[in-house]
Design an enzyme around this catalytic site. Structure first.
Site, PDB file in Angstrom:
ATOM      1  N   ASP A  89     -55.883  -3.474  35.020  1.00  0.00           N
ATOM      2  CA  ASP A  89     -57.158  -3.679  35.704  1.00  0.00           C
ATOM      3  C   ASP A  89     -57.686  -2.304  36.116  1.00  0.00           C
ATOM      4  O   ASP A  89     -56.945  -1.321  36.179  1.00  0.00           O
ATOM      5  CB  ASP A  89     -56.958  -4.587  36.934  1.00  0.00           C
ATOM      6  CG  ASP A  89     -58.275  -5.236  37.385  1.00  0.00           C
ATOM      7  OD1 ASP A  89     -59.343  -4.873  36.864  1.00  0.00           O
ATOM      8  OD2 ASP A  89     -58.215  -6.112  38.281  1.00  0.00           O
ATOM      9  N   ASP A 125     -66.022  -3.294  36.616  1.00  0.00           N
ATOM     10  CA  ASP A 125     -67.082  -4.263  36.903  1.00  0.00           C
ATOM     11  C   ASP A 125     -67.418  -4.245  38.389  1.00  0.00           C
ATOM     12  O   ASP A 125     -66.667  -3.684  39.195  1.00  0.00           O
ATOM     13  CB  ASP A 125     -66.658  -5.678  36.457  1.00  0.00           C
ATOM     14  CG  ASP A 125     -65.290  -6.075  36.981  1.00  0.00           C
ATOM     15  OD1 ASP A 125     -64.388  -5.211  37.025  1.00  0.00           O
ATOM     16  OD2 ASP A 125     -65.100  -7.250  37.372  1.00  0.00           O
ATOM     17  N   CYS A 275     -36.907 -27.379  46.935  1.00  0.00           N
ATOM     18  CA  CYS A 275     -37.109 -26.763  45.625  1.00  0.00           C
ATOM     19  C   CYS A 275     -35.776 -26.683  44.897  1.00  0.00           C
ATOM     20  O   CYS A 275     -34.725 -26.563  45.534  1.00  0.00           O
ATOM     21  CB  CYS A 275     -37.699 -25.367  45.811  1.00  0.00           C
ATOM     22  SG  CYS A 275     -37.879 -24.452  44.270  1.00  0.00           S
ATOM     23  N   CYS A 277     -35.321 -24.442  42.186  1.00  0.00           N
ATOM     24  CA  CYS A 277     -35.276 -23.227  41.365  1.00  0.00           C
ATOM     25  C   CYS A 277     -33.916 -22.541  41.563  1.00  0.00           C
ATOM     26  O   CYS A 277     -33.175 -22.879  42.485  1.00  0.00           O
ATOM     27  CB  CYS A 277     -36.438 -22.298  41.728  1.00  0.00           C
ATOM     28  SG  CYS A 277     -36.136 -21.248  43.160  1.00  0.00           S
ATOM     29  N   CYS A 280     -33.348 -21.318  45.224  1.00  0.00           N
ATOM     30  CA  CYS A 280     -33.161 -22.359  46.231  1.00  0.00           C
ATOM     31  C   CYS A 280     -31.908 -23.196  45.981  1.00  0.00           C
ATOM     32  O   CYS A 280     -31.345 -23.760  46.919  1.00  0.00           O
ATOM     33  CB  CYS A 280     -34.401 -23.251  46.290  1.00  0.00           C
ATOM     34  SG  CYS A 280     -35.880 -22.339  46.766  1.00  0.00           S
TER      35      CYS A 280
HETATM   36  N1  GUN Z   1     -59.179  -8.813  40.446  1.00  0.00           N
HETATM   37  C1  GUN Z   1     -59.552  -9.893  41.162  1.00  0.00           C
HETATM   38  N2  GUN Z   1     -60.884 -10.129  41.011  1.00  0.00           N
HETATM   39  C2  GUN Z   1     -61.348  -9.178  40.182  1.00  0.00           C
HETATM   40  C3  GUN Z   1     -62.645  -8.894  39.629  1.00  0.00           C
HETATM   41  O1  GUN Z   1     -63.637  -9.583  39.883  1.00  0.00           O
HETATM   42  N3  GUN Z   1     -62.735  -7.815  38.783  1.00  0.00           N
HETATM   43  C4  GUN Z   1     -61.646  -7.062  38.465  1.00  0.00           C
HETATM   44  N4  GUN Z   1     -61.797  -6.046  37.615  1.00  0.00           N
HETATM   45  N5  GUN Z   1     -60.430  -7.294  38.971  1.00  0.00           N
HETATM   46  C5  GUN Z   1     -60.294  -8.343  39.818  1.00  0.00           C
HETATM   47 ZN    ZN Z   2     -37.192 -22.305  44.919  1.00  0.00          ZN
END
Ligand code: GUN
Ligand code: ZN
Length: 656
Positions: A89, A125, A275, A277, A280
């Site tokens: 990201d 963005d 749970c 898993c 747990c």
């Molecule tokens: N992570 C959570 N929401 C967003 C988003 O709207 N844009 C980007 N690039 N990362 C995110």
């Molecule tokens: Zn668990």
């Protein structure tokens, strides 16, 4: 990067996403990895949790000289030690979270993601928040679109994630999505939804996803940015979200919270661990609490990740079984805000219905009045009103009967029909003509014996619509006996005719069944299997969903009688010779699809001059066939130059 459809249910897809760094089966969860400190090592996620792809942050990596150096040298995959594809990201979320401009620009961060070998990198963005005005969000969308164009020359071999922004304004979401769809992208995240999830505004989340989907191309994976709690996975998958990323497993662990499939628990308040898993199963609530902080956090994170990835396994399995709607209905009863989300799906019935397959491998369950809004139910109702045809002038309603209705009500039906009366069965789904007893979802559905008020009211309203549509007068059993009688039709004959009209539209039964008509029945069930007319094998009725599979002789009759574009799938001239020989039609060669056709429908394959090439079963709707570059659009059953099958001798047939 290529994306292919392997299965579907509702608006959801079971997909195969092939990246240069490995394959991802969708819907999939991409856990968020911090490039510097891993609560659960990425390698362990891959080896022990079956995680196929992770997401990490390129901005944090870029900002830290040591991490930057290592990422450039060993790639981001080497830095975090993950053997599969890695998405990165940008700094969008940090800018939103800290509410300030950061020192990196779009071109720089996209180029950096390319240079560290991200499988998929994200542009910078603009995170439009739900409290922004329409004009502010409009500007954010314009800037985001500008950055998507600006990023193109910098992406190199890397796949680009082009997010859809637009706040809670459906028109802006759709505009943004449509513009992004026109650009080169590996996938499309739906962004700006974290505040909606934090505030449990799940109905708004539904509207945002649906509006974005209206503008997005069906053939690319759709990612929901920052989701979050597994409670939203089923309903988001139903709306066509293929990828999820979540830091919740570790954030919740930091606060001592345990993610559960239907909610969240606070470790300090638990006497027992609800749970099974591996974490747990090997400990107790008391022992977990007694662990040193960092160890407790890591164990809680593992539990949270187990629950999250298990929910996606459940979602994928529900898609395979045709039971995703039932899973969504269950999960959305966990919280009233989620019930709002379930009820909000009604506003997007049109989009959902276009993706909903003709039939499913499992029965449809009535789980509450929300079930009545399901596309399966609404489609059945619409087809009973618009496609079904009856020669009767009156109708009589039977209060519930065991399925299949033909077996339990055959005698009563024959008696009524001899008197010119149509027998209808009362179900919460519709008032159903007995002879449609074998088609999905009539035979393949279950309702409770005790009805809620909505079901009763809905039935009355639908019955009125049926009476009006077919010009029927409603009569009682005593009134039927008083009507004049003549010889009525056979149930098998009426069933085949009604099924064909409901499946293909009015006039189809007439086009397909020219006298003499003969049936071959199953020796074990006594059900009609093959239908012959004038000595030709026209179609077969499937045991699974009661609908017809066309033989070429049947397809030719529909082609001659029903004008284009009805039931047509037009393929490219390059592809036509293959379909003539009975080979499957690939999505990239499909030119046009009848807008009324749905996944699972029978179709006529034709060339651009409407010459018939073959018949087959459609795997995609028209939007999908236009968008997917890979995979099969039509499973071809028989081409015009295929060799005929051996079962057309007509031996052992039953005359009608
Ligand atoms: N992570 C959570 N929401 C967003 C988003 O709207 N844009 C980007 N690039 N990362 C995110
Ligand atoms: Zn668990």
């Amino acid at each position: 990067v290529r994306f292919e459809l392997l299965g579907r249910d509702g608006g959801a897809r079971l997909g195969k996403w092939v990246t240069p760094h490995g394959e991802v089966r969708t819907p999939a969860l991409l856990p968020v990895i911090h490039p510097g400190q891993q609560v659960i090592p990425a390698r362990e996620m891959h080896d022990k949790f079956g995680v196929q792809m992770v997401i990490t942050n390129s901005y944090i990596t870029w900002r830290n000289p040591a991490l930057r150096e290592r990422a450039l040298k060993q790639t981001i995959r080497g830095l975090i030690d993950f053997p599969g594809p890695v998405m990165t990201d940008s700094s969008t979320f940090q800018m939103y979270f800290y509410g300030k401009e950061l020192e990196v620009d779009n071109a720089t961060i996209v180029s950096f993601q390319r240079d560290i070998g991200s499988t998929v990198g994200t542009i910078l963005d603009i995170f439009a928040t739900p409290d922004m005005t329409e004009s502010e969000v409009g500007q954010a969308v314009d800037t985001t679109l500008h950055r998507a164009r600006e990023a193109q020359p910098h992406k190199g071999e890397m796949g680009l994630a082009l997010p859809v922004q637009g706040g809670t304004f459906p028109a802006l979401r759709e505009r943004c999505a449509r513009a992004m769809a026109g650009m080169d992208a590996a996938m499309h995240p739906i962004g700006g939804v974290v505040p909606l999830m934090e505030q449990q505004r799940y109905a708004d989340l539904v509207h945002v996803i649906a509006a974005s989907q209206r503008g997005l191309p069906a053939g690319r994976p759709v990612h929901l940015f920052g989701a979050g709690h597994p409670l939203v996975f089923p309903i988001a998958a139903l709306l066509g979200c293929d990828l999820f990323d979540s830091a919740s497993y570790s954030k919740f662990a930091q606060d001592g919270r345990m993610i559960l499939p239907d909610g969240t628990a606070i470790l300090d308040e638990l006497e027992e661990l609800p749970c099974a898993c591996p974490v747990c199963s090997a400990t107790t609530a008391r022992e977990l609490r007694a662990l040193p902080t960092s160890e407790r956090e890591a164990q809680l994170a593992r539990h949270n990740l187990h629950v999250s990835v298990a929910e996606l396994r459940r979602v994928r399995e529900a898609i395979r079984a045709g039971r995703l709607w039932e899973l969504v209905e269950q999960r959305c009863r966990a919280h009233p805000a989620l019930l709002d989300a379930l009820r909000s799906l009604d506003a997007h019935a049109g989009w959902l219905e276009r993706r909903e397959p003709l039939s499913k491998p499992s029965a449809l369950f009535y789980t509450g009045s929300e079930t009545l809004a399901r596309p399966d139910v609404q489609r059945l109702r619409a087809r009973l009103l618009e496609r079904y045809r009856s020669p009767c002038e009156a109708a009589m309603v039977v209060e519930h009967a065991p399925r299949p209705f033909g077996r339990t009500l055959g005698g009563k039906w024959a008696h009524a029909r001899a008197h010119g009366v149509q027998l209808l069965v009362k179900t919460p789904f519709a008032a159903i003509p007995v002879e449609l007893d074998e088609v999905y979802p009539v035979a393949q559905s279950h309702e409770p014996r005790l009805w809620d008020r909505d079901a009763g009211k809905g039935f009355t309203r639908f019955l009125d619509a049926m009476l009006a549509a077919h010009g029927w007068k409603l009569v009682t059993e005593e009134e039927v006996a008083a009507l004049p009688a003549k010889e009525g039709p056979r149930l098998d004959d009426a069933r085949v005719r009604a099924t064909l009209d409901v499946q293909f539209g009015r006039g189809a039964a007439e086009a397909l069944l020219r006298a003499p008509v003969r049936f071959r029945k199953s020796a074990t069930t006594g059900r009609v299997r093959n239908v012959f007319s004038e000595g030709e094998h026209i179609l077969s009725l499937r045991a699974s969903d009661g609908y017809a599979s066309l033989k070429l002789a049947g397809a030719r009759r529909l082609h001659a009688e029903l004008p284009p574009p009805r039931l047509r799938v037009v393929v490219d001239a390059d592809s036509a010779p293959f379909q003539r020989e009975g080979r499957n039609a690939f999505a990239k060669f499909v030119r046009a699809v009848d807008d009324e056709l749905r996944p699972g429908d029978e179709c006529l394959l034709v060339d651009d001059a409407d010459r018939i090439l073959a018949c087959g079963r459609l795997a995609l709707n028209g939007d999908e066939a236009a968008s997917f570059r890979h995979g099969v659009a039509v499973d071809v059953r028989e081409g015009v130059v295929s060799r005929g099958s051996a079962d057309e001798d007509g031996e052992g047939l039953q005359p009608v």
